[in-house]
Structures are given as C-alpha cells and as structure tokens.
Design a protein around this motif. Sequence first.
Motif, short mmCIF file in Angstrom:
data_model
loop_
_atom_site.label_atom_id
_atom_site.label_comp_id
_atom_site.label_asym_id
_atom_site.label_seq_id
_atom_site.Cartn_x
_atom_site.Cartn_y
_atom_site.Cartn_z
N ARG A 135 11.50 4.17 3.75
CA ARG A 135 12.15 5.42 3.40
C ARG A 135 11.25 6.59 3.81
NH1 ARG A 135 12.08 2.73 -1.29
NH2 ARG A 135 10.83 4.37 -2.28
N PRO A 136 11.81 7.71 4.24
CA PRO A 136 10.98 8.84 4.69
C PRO A 136 9.94 9.26 3.67
CG PRO A 136 13.27 9.23 5.28
CD PRO A 136 13.26 7.98 4.43
N GLU A 137 10.29 9.24 2.39
CA GLU A 137 9.34 9.69 1.37
C GLU A 137 8.16 8.75 1.18
OE1 GLU A 137 12.86 7.73 -0.85
OE2 GLU A 137 12.55 9.02 0.92
N GLN A 138 8.25 7.54 1.76
CA GLN A 138 7.12 6.61 1.68
C GLN A 138 6.05 6.92 2.73
OE1 GLN A 138 9.83 3.02 1.83
NE2 GLN A 138 8.39 2.28 0.28
N ALA B 204 0.81 -1.21 0.00
CA ALA B 204 0.00 0.00 0.00
C ALA B 204 0.84 1.27 0.00
CB ALA B 204 -0.92 0.00 1.22
N ARG B 205 0.20 2.37 -0.37
CA ARG B 205 0.75 3.70 -0.12
C ARG B 205 0.23 4.18 1.23
NH1 ARG B 205 -0.13 7.82 -5.00
NH2 ARG B 205 0.72 9.25 -3.43
N HIS B 206 1.09 4.87 1.98
CA HIS B 206 0.75 5.30 3.33
C HIS B 206 0.73 6.82 3.40
CE1 HIS B 206 1.12 1.21 4.93
NE2 HIS B 206 2.07 1.09 4.01
N VAL B 207 -0.44 7.35 3.70
CA VAL B 207 -0.65 8.80 3.74
C VAL B 207 -1.23 9.16 5.11
CG1 VAL B 207 -1.80 10.77 2.66
CG2 VAL B 207 -1.10 8.82 1.25
N ALA B 208 -0.73 10.24 5.69
CA ALA B 208 -1.23 10.72 6.98
C ALA B 208 -1.88 12.07 6.81
CB ALA B 208 -0.08 10.82 7.98
N ASP B 209 -2.79 12.38 7.73
CA ASP B 209 -3.38 13.72 7.73
C ASP B 209 -2.31 14.78 7.98
OD1 ASP B 209 -3.05 12.76 10.32
OD2 ASP B 209 -4.97 13.50 11.06
N ALA B 210 -1.33 14.48 8.81
CA ALA B 210 -0.28 15.45 9.13
C ALA B 210 0.92 14.72 9.71
CB ALA B 210 -0.80 16.49 10.11
N TRP C 65 -2.02 4.41 13.30
CA TRP C 65 -1.13 3.86 12.30
C TRP C 65 0.06 4.76 11.97
CZ3 TRP C 65 0.30 -0.59 11.14
CH2 TRP C 65 1.01 -0.86 9.97
N GLY C 66 -0.14 6.07 12.01
CA GLY C 66 0.97 6.97 11.74
C GLY C 66 2.14 6.78 12.67
N MET C 67 1.89 6.32 13.89
CA MET C 67 2.99 6.07 14.83
C MET C 67 3.82 4.87 14.39
SD MET C 67 2.51 8.53 16.88
CE MET C 67 3.24 8.33 18.49
N HIS C 68 3.16 3.87 13.81
CA HIS C 68 3.90 2.73 13.27
C HIS C 68 4.79 3.18 12.11
CE1 HIS C 68 4.77 -1.45 12.28
NE2 HIS C 68 4.55 -1.13 11.02
N LEU C 69 4.29 4.11 11.31
CA LEU C 69 5.09 4.60 10.19
C LEU C 69 6.33 5.35 10.68
CD1 LEU C 69 2.25 5.83 7.82
CD2 LEU C 69 3.39 3.60 7.85
N VAL C 70 6.17 6.11 11.77
CA VAL C 70 7.33 6.78 12.37
C VAL C 70 8.36 5.74 12.79
CG1 VAL C 70 8.15 8.17 14.30
CG2 VAL C 70 6.05 8.81 13.12
#
Length: 376
Positions: free
Chosen positions: A311-314, A269-275, A297-302
């Motif tokens: 990669r950060p850009e993901q 998937a692509r991962h997008v956060a509100d902020a 979920w955004g915390m898991h991405l961090v």
Amino acid sequence: MSDTRIEFLYLSEPDMIRAGVTDMASCVETMTDVLGLFSSGDYRMAGPENNAHGAQIFFPDEELFPGMPVDGPDRRFMAMPAYLGGDFQVAGCKWYGSNIANKERGLPRSILTFTLSDKDTGAPLAIMSANLLSAYRTGAIPGVGARFLAREDARVVGIVGPGPMNRTSLEAFLAVRPGITTVKVAGRGQGSIDGYIAWAKDKFPQLTEVVQVADTEAAVRDSDIVSIAVPSKMGSENYPYVANDWVKPGAFLCCSAHLQLEESLITRARHVADARKIYEAWAAEIPGLAHETVGIWGMHLVDRVRDGRMRPEQFEDVGEIIQGETPGRTSEDEVFIYSVGGMPVEDIAWASKVYANALRDGIGQKLLLWDEPAFA
C-alpha cells in the motif's frame, strides 16, 4: 564601489576543511532540516516535477568522433541543480565528473565542484571544492535515519562494504548514537577491509572493538545498526542479499546502494526512505521493474506500490517523521529498512552552511567576476 560589482568566494578543499565541511554532527542537523523542508515541498530541483536528480551526459559505446569519450564504468558528467527555501533561501549546482580510471592516476573516481548562487540575481556567491561536501552530506543522511529510527541503546554496527560511503555513515551513526561500542566489517577486498578497520580505530578510539567478519550474514546478525553500501551489476540477482532470520528485533538497516531482501523480512519491517518523491520520479523514467535497473531499495518499494504488493502508505518518508506527521519508532522490536538515494538539495544546504562559516572566519579567496558587466 559600483552596485554592479560582483565578487564570489573561492574555497579550495583545504579551505572547506577549515570551514567545517567535515563537522558531521552539524551536517546531520542540517540534513534533518533539509529532509523536513523537502517533505513540506519548499524546494525545487530539475525536471518538470522538480524532483529530478540532475541532467547527465551519456557517452557512446564506441568513439563516434576523434577525442569523444566512450562509455565505461562510472564514466559520466552530470549537473545537479537545486533551490532550497526555509532558512536557506539559496540556489546552486553541483558539477559531477566521474571516471573509474581516475584511480590509476591517484585521483578520486569522481571530481566534484559546487557553485552557490544568489536566488534572485543568479550571481555566484561561492565556487567550492565539493568532494568532501558531497561525501559528508551523503553520510549524514544515514545519520538522520539512525537519529529517528534506530534504538537509542544501539551498541553494535555491521558494515557491509568498507568504502568511503560507509566511512561517513559510521561517523554519522556515532554522532547520533554515541553509545556504539562495536563495529563489524565485511567486504570484498582485504585491502579495503584492513584500511577501514585502521581508519575506524584511529578516528574513534572510544570504540572497544572493530573487527572483520566473514560475510554479510555475520555483519547483520546481532547488529543494532547495519549499513550496506555495495554497488553491484544490474539485476537483482547480483545485489547483496539479507535474510529475515539474520536481522535481530529492533534493528535499523541502512541501504545506500544495491539490495535484495527475503520476502518475509520485507513484510516484517517498516520501510522508510530519505525522500520518497525522488524514487518515484526516477522510476518514472525507467521502463519495467525499476529495481532491476537501479538497485537502491527505494526503487523496489516503488515497484511494489505500482503492482499492488504494498500500500502507498507503507512506503514512508523520513521527512514526515521529522515533521511529526507520522510516528517514528513505536516499539523496541520494530525493524526499519531505510533507503538512501541522495539529492541536490542536500548539497545546497551543506554548501550554504560551510559558506557562512567561511565568511564568518575569513576563509577562502575573493575573486572578481566583474566591476561592471560588458553587456547589461
């Protein structure tokens, strides 16, 4: 009239409703503007990096002094201040009191008020009831994600967790994807499921089917949009889980609370956060793996960016997509995982819109702070 006279507008919950706080289509438009401004940096919130969610009072496990509250589920007070630029040019603060025992008294778990302030003098412009304000801005953020990331021909929505958050989220999905016809609902309690289905049928008579399904898997399978909002105990082993083969090509998954995903779905998937900045600031305060403490979920991405698994850009930001800096959906089969956390700037923006409506329509009660200050 003295130049020092200060009046402010008091808006009760019925006043807020009359002033349009439940106008979800307008709220989604406003939140789109907010997330674009956030991405450009035209805002301030609490903390040294201007990205803190707010300041919270923590209570002890046992009473230390007579009358002092003790810790418990959702037992907290929190101040959430912010300034927002662009066309808003206003400051404000949401005051947040929460206690799960409120439900035994027939009250909401959280009771919220909001103060809107002049950005230059600091004088109050309005003090308003904020439960609906907060609920609608929260639901509108999933709507922004669906607007830019969900397929335009989306028809089927899967709801996991039939609580208040998924009520306003469904309102937002229908505001941006009016072709939705079917809603599948999975939850823990039969009463909440029955209540949600009855509400959805009454609120949206254009829906052809609103049905209960057995579990998360059934809600996710064959759904174009999935909204998961199920608070859980700390620790990823307790979070709602989604497997890769449940998710149809082109699906948009909105995650407003705890979540755990199969590894193959994460890489697919692509991962997008509100902020994105909010999760980074939040995680900086948490030792170890942030997602084990805060299940959004955004915390898991961090965590994944920190340890090199991503990669950060993901780890993308919807504001950059809104601004056209990065592309939105690039194919019909692209799968999006969208993380929703919430920020005080969202309250500021929606409060300012509702306040403007109230001024225009003569809604609310003017109250006097002073004619002249006793000390100046």
